[in-house]
Design an enzyme around this catalytic site. Sequence first.
Site, PDB file in Angstrom:
ATOM      1  N   GLU A 181      45.529  42.823  44.291  1.00  0.00           N
ATOM      2  CA  GLU A 181      44.439  43.574  43.642  1.00  0.00           C
ATOM      3  C   GLU A 181      43.575  44.287  44.677  1.00  0.00           C
ATOM      4  O   GLU A 181      43.104  45.391  44.429  1.00  0.00           O
ATOM      5  CB  GLU A 181      43.577  42.636  42.781  1.00  0.00           C
ATOM      6  CG  GLU A 181      44.280  42.104  41.549  1.00  0.00           C
ATOM      7  CD  GLU A 181      44.645  43.192  40.545  1.00  0.00           C
ATOM      8  OE1 GLU A 181      45.329  44.167  40.929  1.00  0.00           O
ATOM      9  OE2 GLU A 181      44.268  43.056  39.377  1.00  0.00           O
ATOM     10  N   THR A 236      40.618  53.674  38.624  1.00  0.00           N
ATOM     11  CA  THR A 236      39.800  52.463  38.656  1.00  0.00           C
ATOM     12  C   THR A 236      38.596  52.682  39.579  1.00  0.00           C
ATOM     13  O   THR A 236      37.476  52.257  39.268  1.00  0.00           O
ATOM     14  CB  THR A 236      40.637  51.265  39.147  1.00  0.00           C
ATOM     15  OG1 THR A 236      41.805  51.191  38.335  1.00  0.00           O
ATOM     16  CG2 THR A 236      39.882  49.960  39.037  1.00  0.00           C
TER      17      THR A 236
END
Length: 307
Positions: free
Chosen positions: A128, A180
């Site tokens: 991530e 994002t």
Amino acid sequence: MESIKVRIPATVANMVCGFDILGMAVENPYDEIELRLTDKSGITIKHTDDYNLPTEAEKNVAGVSLIALLEEYSKPVGFEMTITKNIKPGSGLGSSAASAAGAVVAANLLLGNIFSKEDLVRFAMNGERLASGVKHADNITPCIFGSVTLIRSIFPLDIVPLSAPPMFVTIVHPQIEVKTSDARQILRKEIQLKDAIQQWGNIAGLVSGLLKNDYELIGRSLEDVLIEPVRSILIPGFDEVKKRSKEAGALGGGISGSGPSIFMLSKEAATAKAIEQVMSELYGKMGIEYKTYVTSISRNGVCVVNN
Ligand code: ADP
């Protein structure tokens, strides 16, 4: 055992009011990873899809997660990995988390289950960080634990797996790009105390509703006064989808992760189907390409596929 195939669920992070702390695994869409243990060190990666994701281990979220795992394994082994991706990258459905989580769960099974689920979350968080620049775990944790999870704290890692009553999940993924990093950058850095009070009331209400199987409480608590008002402007049709889905009987819902996917929860399968219809009509009218899923909560998270 030298080789294993796993199926990895998509995940809905935040669950409306629980920004960065709540997440839920769903049955569909899902990815698959086939992993082979080799006695020579090094990680090779193949993709069977058309997403053009990196094959170098250091640039692939699954690769960096395996590197983190191998750093805590004493023997010099390697892996050959084949990734089949159905969860589109950048959809807000935990595409990067699925690769990271699936790889470490499969590796752990091949190595004789030596690591705990918390360890696996820790390894996969490296993926991530590669994908978004931050070590967050709200997609990885439900992917590995299944159902709904609460991350009470990330440093140190404190994971609380939550039960949830049977629910149907309708998802629409309008085929537009929301980065994002952009979705994070536009957020306000400071919040009003009155808004914080409303938000933590909703989070506590949602968690209580899930544990008590109280559908009405879940529905009332699916409200976000902090993030959604800012982020929803990046998603065309968001307000209309939400309003019409609720009219069609949804308990509630909102942006999945950082978007652009939108999810809605319902008690009955027929309601979930009716919501899919509403979503399709709206995006059809707007002339925006979209994909829908009618699914349910994945209770087990990543699981082994028997050939
Ligand atoms: P989502 O919004 O669906 O969670 P993310 O934005 O978290 O998706 O992750 C997608 C990013 O991660 C893309 O920039 C993609 O190139 C990168 N990436 C690297 N390796 C992978 C992988 N194995 N699977 C998915 N994304 C990957």
